[in-house]
Design an enzyme around this catalytic site. Structure first.
Site, short mmCIF file in Angstrom:
data_model
loop_
_atom_site.label_atom_id
_atom_site.label_comp_id
_atom_site.label_asym_id
_atom_site.label_seq_id
_atom_site.Cartn_x
_atom_site.Cartn_y
_atom_site.Cartn_z
N GLY A 15 -7.04 10.49 -8.39
CA GLY A 15 -7.15 11.87 -7.75
C GLY A 15 -7.69 12.26 -6.53
O GLY A 15 -8.30 13.17 -6.19
N LYS A 16 -8.18 11.03 -5.85
CA LYS A 16 -9.01 11.12 -4.37
C LYS A 16 -8.32 12.19 -3.74
O LYS A 16 -9.15 13.18 -2.88
CB LYS A 16 -9.35 10.17 -3.84
CG LYS A 16 -10.22 8.89 -4.66
CD LYS A 16 -10.53 7.85 -3.54
CE LYS A 16 -9.18 7.05 -3.18
NZ LYS A 16 -8.25 6.36 -4.24
N LYS A 38 -7.41 10.49 6.33
CA LYS A 38 -7.06 9.50 5.54
C LYS A 38 -6.89 7.90 6.51
O LYS A 38 -5.87 7.94 7.03
CB LYS A 38 -5.61 9.50 4.60
CG LYS A 38 -5.27 8.35 3.95
CD LYS A 38 -5.76 8.45 2.32
CE LYS A 38 -5.28 7.19 1.69
NZ LYS A 38 -5.85 7.42 0.36
N ASP A 55 -0.15 11.45 0.84
CA ASP A 55 -1.61 11.67 0.56
C ASP A 55 -2.13 12.38 2.06
O ASP A 55 -2.90 13.30 1.97
CB ASP A 55 -2.42 10.73 0.36
CG ASP A 55 -2.17 10.22 -1.12
OD1 ASP A 55 -1.70 10.84 -1.72
OD2 ASP A 55 -2.88 9.18 -1.51
N GLY A 117 -11.25 7.86 0.99
CA GLY A 117 -11.00 6.35 1.15
C GLY A 117 -9.83 5.71 0.74
O GLY A 117 -8.81 6.64 0.41
N VAL A 118 -9.54 4.71 0.51
CA VAL A 118 -8.24 3.97 -0.13
C VAL A 118 -8.73 3.35 -1.14
O VAL A 118 -9.62 2.29 -1.11
CB VAL A 118 -7.52 3.34 0.90
CG1 VAL A 118 -8.31 2.23 1.65
CG2 VAL A 118 -6.28 2.73 0.51
N GLY A 119 -8.16 3.45 -2.49
CA GLY A 119 -8.43 2.85 -3.46
C GLY A 119 -9.88 2.89 -4.06
O GLY A 119 -10.32 3.91 -3.69
#
Length: 230
Positions: A15-16, A38, A55, A117-119
């Site tokens: 859920g970022k 992003k 996203d 961020g990513v992941g």
């Protein structure tokens, strides 16, 4: 631009974006010019305008004033796999200067930038480059999103250790109820609050609007850069 914050996560799929877009909306409600970003996104769909990521589109839609998609998501990758794999398949070298140029462009029109961020914290972006290098090199304070599900206490503590070891400032954490059936959720939240040693900036209910629950985080960010900074 007066300030920026980085939204990290304990894992992927926790859920970022829900938090980041909600935080952008909450800051906009305070009258702030704010953009979501992003920098790198995999799993982008082909459209007549080019590759687009859901996203990043959510962050763009929440931003005020609305930025261009290319500045919100300067590196868009088609395959829904780890970003370094998607970049390799696409023949793309993820370069920090490209990401920074988009960040700086956003800063010319917005007082605040919320960078997602990513992941997880240590996801690789390419040879010698990780997602954590973005907040580390840009000197961004970090808010950690903890996906509230079985195993979250260990994941959260490991993420906090890595963030601190990398020399980044951890402003606080936000819990997101990704598992509505999680047992002993209140006990887990209390344990996280005790062990993480940084403030809890909000708890999001499952499938509930994020912005109303993020008022504390939004006000803290707003006051830090737009009130307390000359």
């Amino acid at each position: 631009m007066k300030g920026a914050v980085f939204i990290a996560g304990t894992d992927t799929g926790i859920g970022k974006t829900w938090v980041a877009a909600g935080l952008v909306a909450a800051l906009a409600d305070l009258g702030t010019s704010v953009a979501g970003m992003k920098p790198v996104a995999s799993g982008c769909a082909a459209t007549p305008e080019g590759l687009r990521n859901d996203d990043a589109l959510a962050l763009q839609a929440a931003s005020r004033p609305r930025p261009t998609y290319g500045d919100v998501n300067p590196v868009a990758l088609a395959d829904a796999v780890a970003p370094h794999v998607a970049a390799s398949r696409a023949g793309v070298d993820i370069d920090m200067s490209t990401l920074r140029a988009a960040f700086d462009r956003l800063g010319t029109r917005h007082d605040l930038i919320v960078v997602e961020g990513v992941g997880g914290w240590l996801v690789p972006l390419g040879p010698g480059l990780q997602a954590s290098d973005i907040p580390r090199q840009w000197k961004l304070p970090v808010i950690l999103v903890v996906g509230l599900r079985l195993g979250c206490i260990s994941h959260a503590q490991l993420s906090v250790r890595a963030i601190v070891a990398d020399g980044c400032e951890l402003m606080g954490w936000i819990g997101n109820r990704v598992d509505p059936d999680m047992e002993a959720v209140d006990d887990n939240i209390a344990t996280l609050d005790r062990l993480l040693t940084v403030p809890c900036l909000g708890i999001l209910g499952h499938d509930q609007p994020a912005a109303p629950a993020l008022g504390v985080a939004a006000r803290q960010i707003h006051e830090r850069w737009l009130i307390n900074t000359p």
